[in-house]
Design a protein around this motif. Structure first.
Motif, PDB file in Angstrom:
ATOM      1  N   LEU A 101       0.826  -1.199   0.000  1.00  0.00           N
ATOM      2  CA  LEU A 101       0.000   0.000   0.000  1.00  0.00           C
ATOM      3  C   LEU A 101       0.870   1.262   0.000  1.00  0.00           C
ATOM      4  CD1 LEU A 101      -2.745  -1.042   2.598  1.00  0.00           C
ATOM      5  CD2 LEU A 101      -2.857  -1.158   0.087  1.00  0.00           C
ATOM      6  N   ALA A 102       0.221   2.400  -0.212  1.00  0.00           N
ATOM      7  CA  ALA A 102       0.910   3.683  -0.149  1.00  0.00           C
ATOM      8  C   ALA A 102       0.110   4.611   0.751  1.00  0.00           C
ATOM      9  CB  ALA A 102       1.044   4.301  -1.549  1.00  0.00           C
ATOM     10  N   ASN A 103       0.825   5.498   1.430  1.00  0.00           N
ATOM     11  CA  ASN A 103       0.199   6.483   2.301  1.00  0.00           C
ATOM     12  C   ASN A 103       0.196   7.837   1.617  1.00  0.00           C
ATOM     13  OD1 ASN A 103      -0.810   7.544   4.878  1.00  0.00           O
ATOM     14  ND2 ASN A 103       1.186   8.540   5.031  1.00  0.00           N
ATOM     15  N   LEU A 104      -0.986   8.468   1.536  1.00  0.00           N
ATOM     16  CA  LEU A 104      -1.089   9.834   1.047  1.00  0.00           C
ATOM     17  C   LEU A 104      -1.473  10.720   2.225  1.00  0.00           C
ATOM     18  CD1 LEU A 104      -1.187  11.976  -1.231  1.00  0.00           C
ATOM     19  CD2 LEU A 104      -3.622  11.450  -1.468  1.00  0.00           C
ATOM     20  N   CYS A 105      -0.622  11.694   2.515  1.00  0.00           N
ATOM     21  CA  CYS A 105      -0.883  12.625   3.603  1.00  0.00           C
ATOM     22  C   CYS A 105      -0.646  14.024   3.062  1.00  0.00           C
ATOM     23  CB  CYS A 105       0.053  12.331   4.773  1.00  0.00           C
ATOM     24  SG  CYS A 105      -0.298  13.258   6.283  1.00  0.00           S
ATOM     25  N   PHE A 106      -1.609  14.925   3.232  1.00  0.00           N
ATOM     26  CA  PHE A 106      -1.392  16.271   2.715  1.00  0.00           C
ATOM     27  C   PHE A 106      -1.867  17.324   3.702  1.00  0.00           C
ATOM     28  CE2 PHE A 106      -5.449  14.917   0.808  1.00  0.00           C
ATOM     29  CZ  PHE A 106      -6.287  16.004   1.034  1.00  0.00           C
ATOM     30  N   MET A 107      -1.235  18.488   3.616  1.00  0.00           N
ATOM     31  CA  MET A 107      -1.532  19.622   4.478  1.00  0.00           C
ATOM     32  C   MET A 107      -1.917  20.806   3.613  1.00  0.00           C
ATOM     33  SD  MET A 107      -1.306  20.410   7.868  1.00  0.00           S
ATOM     34  CE  MET A 107       0.080  19.493   8.574  1.00  0.00           C
ATOM     35  N   VAL A 108      -3.021  21.457   3.962  1.00  0.00           N
ATOM     36  CA  VAL A 108      -3.452  22.652   3.239  1.00  0.00           C
ATOM     37  C   VAL A 108      -3.756  23.749   4.252  1.00  0.00           C
ATOM     38  CG1 VAL A 108      -4.404  21.393   1.269  1.00  0.00           C
ATOM     39  CG2 VAL A 108      -5.878  21.917   3.226  1.00  0.00           C
ATOM     40  N   ARG A 109      -3.710  24.977   3.783  1.00  0.00           N
ATOM     41  CA  ARG A 109      -4.129  26.080   4.643  1.00  0.00           C
ATOM     42  C   ARG A 109      -5.592  25.889   5.036  1.00  0.00           C
ATOM     43  NH1 ARG A 109      -0.511  30.195   4.764  1.00  0.00           N
ATOM     44  NH2 ARG A 109       0.994  30.365   3.053  1.00  0.00           N
ATOM     45  N   ALA A 110      -5.931  26.349   6.227  1.00  0.00           N
ATOM     46  CA  ALA A 110      -7.304  26.190   6.698  1.00  0.00           C
ATOM     47  C   ALA A 110      -8.294  26.894   5.781  1.00  0.00           C
ATOM     48  CB  ALA A 110      -7.429  26.712   8.128  1.00  0.00           C
ATOM     49  N   ASP A 111      -7.916  28.077   5.256  1.00  0.00           N
ATOM     50  CA  ASP A 111      -8.841  28.778   4.367  1.00  0.00           C
ATOM     51  C   ASP A 111      -9.024  28.030   3.053  1.00  0.00           C
ATOM     52  OD1 ASP A 111      -6.310  29.300   3.404  1.00  0.00           O
ATOM     53  OD2 ASP A 111      -6.500  31.482   3.434  1.00  0.00           O
ATOM     54  N   THR A 112      -7.973  27.311   2.617  1.00  0.00           N
ATOM     55  CA  THR A 112      -8.109  26.485   1.415  1.00  0.00           C
ATOM     56  C   THR A 112      -9.063  25.327   1.669  1.00  0.00           C
ATOM     57  OG1 THR A 112      -5.862  27.035   0.693  1.00  0.00           O
ATOM     58  CG2 THR A 112      -6.860  25.058  -0.257  1.00  0.00           C
ATOM     59  N   ALA A 113      -8.931  24.695   2.837  1.00  0.00           N
ATOM     60  CA  ALA A 113      -9.834  23.595   3.188  1.00  0.00           C
ATOM     61  C   ALA A 113     -11.279  24.078   3.237  1.00  0.00           C
ATOM     62  CB  ALA A 113      -9.423  22.987   4.529  1.00  0.00           C
ATOM     63  N   ARG A 114     -11.492  25.274   3.795  1.00  0.00           N
ATOM     64  CA  ARG A 114     -12.860  25.810   3.854  1.00  0.00           C
ATOM     65  C   ARG A 114     -13.383  26.120   2.451  1.00  0.00           C
ATOM     66  NH1 ARG A 114     -10.694  28.424   8.478  1.00  0.00           N
ATOM     67  NH2 ARG A 114     -10.140  30.266   7.249  1.00  0.00           N
ATOM     68  N   SER A 137     -14.644  23.090   1.168  1.00  0.00           N
ATOM     69  CA  SER A 137     -15.571  22.433   2.104  1.00  0.00           C
ATOM     70  C   SER A 137     -15.008  21.124   2.656  1.00  0.00           C
ATOM     71  CB  SER A 137     -16.924  22.170   1.424  1.00  0.00           C
ATOM     72  OG  SER A 137     -17.469  23.386   0.932  1.00  0.00           O
ATOM     73  N   GLY A 138     -13.678  21.052   2.766  1.00  0.00           N
ATOM     74  CA  GLY A 138     -13.047  19.847   3.282  1.00  0.00           C
ATOM     75  C   GLY A 138     -13.210  18.641   2.381  1.00  0.00           C
ATOM     76  N   ASP A 139     -13.599  18.852   1.135  1.00  0.00           N
ATOM     77  CA  ASP A 139     -13.826  17.766   0.188  1.00  0.00           C
ATOM     78  C   ASP A 139     -12.477  17.285  -0.349  1.00  0.00           C
ATOM     79  OD1 ASP A 139     -14.351  16.195  -2.102  1.00  0.00           O
ATOM     80  OD2 ASP A 139     -16.218  17.260  -2.498  1.00  0.00           O
ATOM     81  N   THR A 140     -12.021  16.131   0.152  1.00  0.00           N
ATOM     82  CA  THR A 140     -10.693  15.636  -0.223  1.00  0.00           C
ATOM     83  C   THR A 140     -10.606  15.320  -1.717  1.00  0.00           C
ATOM     84  OG1 THR A 140     -11.394  13.425   0.471  1.00  0.00           O
ATOM     85  CG2 THR A 140     -10.141  14.738   2.055  1.00  0.00           C
ATOM     86  N   GLY A 141     -11.691  14.828  -2.284  1.00  0.00           N
ATOM     87  CA  GLY A 141     -11.686  14.530  -3.715  1.00  0.00           C
ATOM     88  C   GLY A 141     -11.436  15.764  -4.551  1.00  0.00           C
ATOM     89  N   ARG A 142     -12.096  16.855  -4.202  1.00  0.00           N
ATOM     90  CA  ARG A 142     -11.909  18.108  -4.944  1.00  0.00           C
ATOM     91  C   ARG A 142     -10.501  18.661  -4.742  1.00  0.00           C
ATOM     92  NH1 ARG A 142     -15.715  22.657  -3.598  1.00  0.00           N
ATOM     93  NH2 ARG A 142     -14.524  23.605  -5.311  1.00  0.00           N
ATOM     94  N   ILE A 143      -9.990  18.565  -3.505  1.00  0.00           N
ATOM     95  CA  ILE A 143      -8.640  19.067  -3.247  1.00  0.00           C
ATOM     96  C   ILE A 143      -7.624  18.297  -4.080  1.00  0.00           C
ATOM     97  CG2 ILE A 143      -6.838  19.325  -1.494  1.00  0.00           C
ATOM     98  CD1 ILE A 143      -9.089  19.808   0.550  1.00  0.00           C
ATOM     99  N   ILE A 144      -7.795  16.990  -4.159  1.00  0.00           N
ATOM    100  CA  ILE A 144      -6.878  16.184  -4.967  1.00  0.00           C
ATOM    101  C   ILE A 144      -7.005  16.546  -6.442  1.00  0.00           C
ATOM    102  CG2 ILE A 144      -6.372  13.842  -5.791  1.00  0.00           C
ATOM    103  CD1 ILE A 144      -7.079  12.838  -2.982  1.00  0.00           C
ATOM    104  N   ASP A 145      -8.251  16.578  -6.931  1.00  0.00           N
ATOM    105  CA  ASP A 145      -8.477  16.787  -8.368  1.00  0.00           C
ATOM    106  C   ASP A 145      -8.144  18.206  -8.825  1.00  0.00           C
ATOM    107  OD1 ASP A 145      -9.320  14.189  -8.585  1.00  0.00           O
ATOM    108  OD2 ASP A 145     -11.459  14.665  -8.496  1.00  0.00           O
ATOM    109  N   GLU A 146      -8.399  19.189  -7.959  1.00  0.00           N
ATOM    110  CA  GLU A 146      -8.258  20.577  -8.390  1.00  0.00           C
ATOM    111  C   GLU A 146      -6.978  21.253  -7.908  1.00  0.00           C
ATOM    112  OE1 GLU A 146     -11.861  22.853  -7.805  1.00  0.00           O
ATOM    113  OE2 GLU A 146     -13.087  21.022  -7.961  1.00  0.00           O
ATOM    114  N   LEU A 147      -6.278  20.627  -6.962  1.00  0.00           N
ATOM    115  CA  LEU A 147      -5.048  21.226  -6.460  1.00  0.00           C
ATOM    116  C   LEU A 147      -3.849  20.279  -6.557  1.00  0.00           C
ATOM    117  CD1 LEU A 147      -6.263  23.144  -3.258  1.00  0.00           C
ATOM    118  CD2 LEU A 147      -5.634  24.100  -5.483  1.00  0.00           C
ATOM    119  N   ILE A 148      -3.951  19.127  -5.892  1.00  0.00           N
ATOM    120  CA  ILE A 148      -2.771  18.269  -5.764  1.00  0.00           C
ATOM    121  C   ILE A 148      -2.284  17.765  -7.112  1.00  0.00           C
ATOM    122  CG2 ILE A 148      -1.857  16.139  -4.769  1.00  0.00           C
ATOM    123  CD1 ILE A 148      -3.683  16.550  -2.390  1.00  0.00           C
ATOM    124  N   ILE A 149      -3.194  17.262  -7.956  1.00  0.00           N
ATOM    125  CA  ILE A 149      -2.713  16.691  -9.224  1.00  0.00           C
ATOM    126  C   ILE A 149      -2.378  17.759 -10.263  1.00  0.00           C
ATOM    127  CG2 ILE A 149      -3.909  14.519  -8.838  1.00  0.00           C
ATOM    128  CD1 ILE A 149      -5.941  15.341 -10.949  1.00  0.00           C
TER     129      ILE A 149
END
Length: 384
Positions: free
Chosen positions: A217-230, A233-245
């Protein structure tokens, strides 16, 4: 109270700091009890990168066999990728003279707690703090069956940034600081291998770490600014699709990866050294005492070193008054420098053009990369 001889210790929290401290103190001949809210094994939000400097600690604790049995992944290099895909590499030889280990916190923490039991530590799992007696000589703990009192000469808060014991004993605990960052973590079944490497992906608003662990397995751990998370809306799928990748390397490694565990999330309000001695007979260790930036990959090393530092102090000072002053001094001497270095690197990590510049500059200079890596570790491991 402050002149009391320390013969018994109660530790709240069974993570790496709590369990390793328990082992060291039990070997010294102290009576040690651990109180842990969860039942092990349990997942924990973490980058799950174990620096080479941790391995001698496992040997000192007599836990090497239990850790090796988990079958974690060997890590020889960490690469820091800027969004365009270029990277700076940090060899694990620079930070400990050998490969690092990537292992799930569920497995590692369970192994260390098992070792604590082996050396005679009394362990209460599924136990919640309920209060402290009026004379501050015992804490009240709720278990599944009853509320009990656990007496000790010294209490240790090793329960992470929540600092439940410290809050319990402070008459006017400070108001909770507004979180500046939010961390997320889950495990994945990867489709693209990065065996032997931990990878850090920089992106607008944060950074992510991707590392192989046991069982393929692999571990994915990420940190974002609190205002970015808000904003998302804390949607991890959107953060991955729209920021991380948006980071080219992250897109390649996360392509078609299958999530195998639920998401964990935690708010981070601050870094650096906190209140190490919140009450006359209460000390803090691990993240409860100080929190270092996760992207340095030195959090677990600091937890083990912090426990080693406190155990060394208690071996030399068995009364509370002298132990208090000695612990504050020894802890700051050992960790203040690396925390300052990490704070400077954090400021660059969350500013896109600075992060890109830092990666490109370090990528062209192995001397700079090695120097920065070593500064996040402080002095090399040595026996207390």
């Amino acid at each position: 109270m402050t002149e009391r001889e320390i013969k018994t210790v109660a530790i709240v929290g069974a993570g790496p700091a709590g369990s390793s401290l328990a082992v060291r103190l039990a070997v010294q001949g102290l009576g040690v009890t651990i109180i842990e809210r969860e039942r092990f094994p349990r997942q924990k939000l973490c980058g799950e990168f174990v620096s080479p400097g941790c391995l001698p600690h496992f040997a000192d604790l007599g836990a090497t066999e239990q850790i090796d049995a988990v079958g974690g992944a060997s890590i020889e290099v960490t690469r820091f990728y800027e969004p365009g895909g270029r990277y700076a590499a940090v060899s694990t030889d620079w930070i400990g003279g050998g490969p690092a280990l990537s292992i799930s916190r569920a497995a590692m923490d369970d192994a260390l707690l098992s070792r604590a039991r082996d050396v005679g530590v009394t362990v209460y799992e599924g136990a919640n703090l309920a209060g402290m007696t009026a004379n501050s000589t015992a804490i009240r703990v709720k278990t599944d069956n009853a509320e009990i009192e656990i007496s000790a000469d010294l209490f240790i808060d090793a329960a992470g940034r929540a600092r439940p014991l410290a809050k319990l004993v402070q008459a006017n605990p400070p108001a909770a600081a507004k979180p500046g960052f939010i961390g997320f973590k889950s495990h994945f079944n990867p489709q693209v291998s990065n065996a032997g490497r931990c990878e850090i992906y920089l992106f607008d608003g944060g950074y992510a770490g991707w590392s192989p662990i046991e069982n393929g397995l692999a571990n994915l751990c990420f940190m974002v600014r609190a205002d970015t998370a808000r904003e998302y809306s804390g949607d991890t799928g959107r953060i991955i699709d729209e920021l991380i990748i948006k980071n080219k390397r992250a897109a390649q490694m996360l392509h078609d990866a299958e999530q195998t565990d639920k998401w964990l999330a935690v708010a981070v309000s601050g870094y650096g050294i906190g209140d190490l001695t919140p009450a006359a007979n209460v000390f803090a260790v691990g993240d409860a005492g100080a929190f270092i930036d996760p992207f340095t990959g030195s959090g677990m090393l600091m937890a083990l070193e912090g426990a080693e530092t406190l155990a060394g102090v208690l071996a030399r000072h068995r009364d509370l008054r002298s132990a208090t002053a000695a612990y504050r001094s020894a802890f700051r001497q050992r960790f203040a420098g690396r925390l300052r270095t990490s704070a400077l690197l954090r400021q660059a990590a969350f500013v896109p053009f600075l992060a890109r510049f830092a990666v490109l500059t370090a990528g062209r200079s192995s001397l700079l990369s090695e120097t920065l890596a070593r500064l996040t570790r402080g002095t090399a491991y040595r026996k207390a």
